[in-house]
Design a protein around this motif. Structure first.
Motif, PDB file in Angstrom:
ATOM      1  N   VAL A   1      31.607  54.790  27.050  1.00 19.64           N
ATOM      2  CA  VAL A   1      32.785  54.527  27.886  1.00 19.64           C
ATOM      3  C   VAL A   1      33.263  53.096  27.680  1.00 19.64           C
ATOM      4  CG1 VAL A   1      33.630  54.268  30.262  1.00 19.64           C
ATOM      5  CG2 VAL A   1      32.218  56.244  29.663  1.00 19.64           C
ATOM      6  N   VAL A   2      32.374  52.141  27.874  1.00 20.23           N
ATOM      7  CA  VAL A   2      32.732  50.720  27.788  1.00 20.23           C
ATOM      8  C   VAL A   2      33.264  50.377  26.392  1.00 20.23           C
ATOM      9  CG1 VAL A   2      31.798  48.365  27.851  1.00 20.23           C
ATOM     10  CG2 VAL A   2      31.178  50.011  29.625  1.00 20.23           C
ATOM     11  N   GLY A   3      32.582  50.868  25.372  1.00 21.45           N
ATOM     12  CA  GLY A   3      32.986  50.554  24.000  1.00 21.45           C
ATOM     13  C   GLY A   3      34.275  51.217  23.566  1.00 21.45           C
ATOM     14  N   SER A   4      34.698  52.244  24.279  1.00 23.40           N
ATOM     15  CA  SER A   4      35.906  52.978  23.904  1.00 23.40           C
ATOM     16  C   SER A   4      37.160  52.504  24.636  1.00 23.40           C
ATOM     17  CB  SER A   4      35.714  54.475  24.182  1.00 23.40           C
ATOM     18  OG  SER A   4      34.622  54.976  23.449  1.00 23.40           O
ATOM     19  N   LEU A   5      36.983  51.694  25.670  1.00 22.65           N
ATOM     20  CA  LEU A   5      38.139  51.234  26.434  1.00 22.65           C
ATOM     21  C   LEU A   5      38.909  50.168  25.649  1.00 22.65           C
ATOM     22  CD1 LEU A   5      36.537  50.899  29.984  1.00 22.65           C
ATOM     23  CD2 LEU A   5      38.048  52.728  29.158  1.00 22.65           C
ATOM     24  N   PRO A   6      40.233  50.289  25.575  1.00 20.86           N
ATOM     25  CA  PRO A   6      41.023  49.283  24.853  1.00 20.86           C
ATOM     26  C   PRO A   6      41.049  47.946  25.591  1.00 20.86           C
ATOM     27  CG  PRO A   6      42.477  50.880  25.897  1.00 20.86           C
ATOM     28  CD  PRO A   6      41.064  51.352  26.128  1.00 20.86           C
ATOM     29  N   GLU A   7      41.420  46.889  24.898  1.00 16.63           N
ATOM     30  CA  GLU A   7      41.427  45.553  25.509  1.00 16.63           C
ATOM     31  C   GLU A   7      42.518  45.375  26.563  1.00 16.63           C
ATOM     32  OE1 GLU A   7      43.820  43.114  22.020  1.00 16.63           O
ATOM     33  OE2 GLU A   7      41.645  43.209  21.947  1.00 16.63           O
ATOM     34  N   THR A   8      43.390  46.366  26.690  1.00 13.69           N
ATOM     35  CA  THR A   8      44.369  46.327  27.794  1.00 13.69           C
ATOM     36  C   THR A   8      43.780  46.936  29.069  1.00 13.69           C
ATOM     37  OG1 THR A   8      45.296  48.420  27.023  1.00 13.69           O
ATOM     38  CG2 THR A   8      46.422  46.405  26.320  1.00 13.69           C
ATOM     39  N   VAL A   9      42.561  47.473  28.972  1.00 15.05           N
ATOM     40  CA  VAL A   9      41.904  48.094  30.128  1.00 15.05           C
ATOM     41  C   VAL A   9      40.626  47.347  30.505  1.00 15.05           C
ATOM     42  CG1 VAL A   9      40.761  50.204  30.956  1.00 15.05           C
ATOM     43  CG2 VAL A   9      42.874  50.364  29.629  1.00 15.05           C
ATOM     44  N   LEU A  10      39.808  47.010  29.515  1.00 12.63           N
ATOM     45  CA  LEU A  10      38.544  46.308  29.757  1.00 12.63           C
ATOM     46  C   LEU A  10      38.722  44.852  29.341  1.00 12.63           C
ATOM     47  CD1 LEU A  10      35.489  46.735  30.551  1.00 12.63           C
ATOM     48  CD2 LEU A  10      35.048  46.771  28.096  1.00 12.63           C
ATOM     49  N   PHE A  11      38.506  43.961  30.301  1.00  8.37           N
ATOM     50  CA  PHE A  11      38.688  42.534  30.043  1.00  8.37           C
ATOM     51  C   PHE A  11      37.320  41.873  29.965  1.00  8.37           C
ATOM     52  CE2 PHE A  11      42.217  44.170  32.618  1.00  8.37           C
ATOM     53  CZ  PHE A  11      43.235  44.027  31.698  1.00  8.37           C
ATOM     54  N   GLN A  12      37.091  41.130  28.873  1.00 14.81           N
ATOM     55  CA  GLN A  12      35.809  40.477  28.662  1.00 14.81           C
ATOM     56  C   GLN A  12      36.053  39.021  28.286  1.00 14.81           C
ATOM     57  OE1 GLN A  12      34.864  43.422  25.565  1.00 14.81           O
ATOM     58  NE2 GLN A  12      33.019  43.905  26.720  1.00 14.81           N
ATOM     59  N   ALA A  13      35.347  38.109  28.967  1.00 14.65           N
ATOM     60  CA  ALA A  13      35.504  36.692  28.681  1.00 14.65           C
ATOM     61  C   ALA A  13      34.308  35.929  29.246  1.00 14.65           C
ATOM     62  CB  ALA A  13      36.797  36.173  29.300  1.00 14.65           C
ATOM     63  N   ASP A  14      34.255  34.650  28.888  1.00 16.33           N
ATOM     64  CA  ASP A  14      33.193  33.791  29.411  1.00 16.33           C
ATOM     65  C   ASP A  14      33.679  32.871  30.520  1.00 16.33           C
ATOM     66  OD1 ASP A  14      31.038  34.735  27.860  1.00 16.33           O
ATOM     67  OD2 ASP A  14      31.743  33.605  26.128  1.00 16.33           O
ATOM     68  N   SER A  15      34.992  32.874  30.787  1.00 18.33           N
ATOM     69  CA  SER A  15      35.539  32.031  31.853  1.00 18.33           C
ATOM     70  C   SER A  15      36.661  32.783  32.559  1.00 18.33           C
ATOM     71  CB  SER A  15      36.077  30.722  31.275  1.00 18.33           C
ATOM     72  OG  SER A  15      37.198  30.988  30.435  1.00 18.33           O
ATOM     73  N   TYR A  16      36.949  32.371  33.792  1.00 18.01           N
ATOM     74  CA  TYR A  16      37.985  33.062  34.563  1.00 18.01           C
ATOM     75  C   TYR A  16      39.383  32.805  34.019  1.00 18.01           C
ATOM     76  CZ  TYR A  16      34.443  34.620  37.762  1.00 18.01           C
ATOM     77  OH  TYR A  16      33.339  35.234  38.286  1.00 18.01           O
ATOM     78  N   ASP A  17      39.617  31.616  33.450  1.00 23.84           N
ATOM     79  CA  ASP A  17      40.935  31.371  32.875  1.00 23.84           C
ATOM     80  C   ASP A  17      41.166  32.267  31.662  1.00 23.84           C
ATOM     81  OD1 ASP A  17      38.958  29.642  31.713  1.00 23.84           O
ATOM     82  OD2 ASP A  17      40.531  28.413  30.816  1.00 23.84           O
ATOM     83  N   ALA A  18      40.139  32.446  30.832  1.00 26.97           N
ATOM     84  CA  ALA A  18      40.262  33.336  29.660  1.00 26.97           C
ATOM     85  C   ALA A  18      40.417  34.793  30.099  1.00 26.97           C
ATOM     86  CB  ALA A  18      39.054  33.178  28.744  1.00 26.97           C
ATOM     87  N   LEU A  19      39.678  35.182  31.128  1.00 26.67           N
ATOM     88  CA  LEU A  19      39.785  36.546  31.653  1.00 26.67           C
ATOM     89  C   LEU A  19      41.196  36.803  32.178  1.00 26.67           C
ATOM     90  CD1 LEU A  19      37.810  39.038  32.304  1.00 26.67           C
ATOM     91  CD2 LEU A  19      37.955  38.216  34.641  1.00 26.67           C
TER      92      LEU A  19
END
Length: 177
Positions: free
Chosen positions: A61-79
Motif C-alpha cells: 500500500v505505502v509503496g504504491s501511493l503516488p507522491e501526491t498522496v503520500l508525503f515523506q520528508a525529514d522536516s515539516y517545511d519540506a513536508l
C-alpha cells in the motif's frame, strides 16, 4: 480485506487516484496480506524482506501511493512544500513552507493543520494523518478530509495500518514526556 483496503486507499487519495488504480493496489495488497510468500514468489522484483517493520501488505500500500498522496520528508517545511505542490498552482496557501523552517515541531504542525483545515470547506477541511511506519524519512503522512477521518481511523484499525492525526499525536506524545 480487499474492500476495506479499497475504501481506505480511496479516502486517503482524496480524488487524486483513479478508481482502477485504487482497485489494483487494494487487490495486490490483499494478496500480499493473505499469502506473503506466494505474493513474493509471483513478484520477484519486489525488494522486501522480513527485516521491514511493517507487513508486506502494508508495504505494498505505502509503496504504491503516488507522491501526491503520500508525503515523506525529514522536516515539516519540506513536508508542507510537498503538500503545497500536490495541490498545484491553482490553490493558494497563506502559510509558506519557509515560514516553518525554524519553527519547533508542535507549532509547525499546528500551523500546517490550521492551513489545511481552511481548505475544502464542504468536507470540513483536511487532516494531516501520520500513516504507517516511516521507512526512509522522519515524517510520513497523508491528507484526509476531516469528514472522512472517523471512517479512515476505523479502517486503519481493522486493517492494522498505523494512522493518527499528526498534530494530536505529537501533542499527546509531548504531554507524556
Amino acid at each position: 480485506m480487499k474492500a476495506q483496503l479499497e475504501e481506505l486507499i480511496g479516502k486517503i487519495s482524496s480524488g487524486c487516484m483513479l478508481p482502477e488504480e485504487i482497485a489494483r493496489i487494494a487487490d495486490e495488497a490483499a494478496q500480499a496480506y493473505a499469502d506473503p510468500q506466494a505474493f513474493l514468489a509471483a513478484n520477484a522484483d519486489i525488494n522486501y524482506d522480513d527485516s521491514f517493520p511493517i507487513p508486506l501488505g502494508e508495504w505494498v500500500v505505502v509503496g504504491s501511493l503516488p507522491e501526491t498522496v503520500l508525503f515523506q520528508a525529514d522536516s515539516y517545511d519540506a513536508l508542507f512544500q510537498q503538500i503545497v505542490d500536490s495541490f498545484g498552482p491553482d490553490v493558494s496557501f497563506v502559510l509558506k513552507p519557509k515560514q516553518l523552517a525554524k519553527t519547533e515541531p508542535l507549532k509547525a504542525l499546528n500551523r500546517i493543520q490550521v492551513q489545511l483545515g481552511s481548505l475544502s470547506p464542504e468536507t470540513q477541511g483536511y487532516v494531516l494523518l501520520d500513516f504507517s511506519e516511516p521507512l526512509d524519512d522522519a515524517l510520513q503522512a497523508v491528507l484526509v478530509y476531516s469528514s472522512d477521518l472517523p471512517r479512515v481511523m476505523e479502517l486503519a484499525v481493522e486493517i492494522g495500518i498505523y494512522a493518527a492525526p499528526a498534530y494530536e499525536s505529537l501533542k499527546a506524545g509531548q504531554a507524556e514526556e
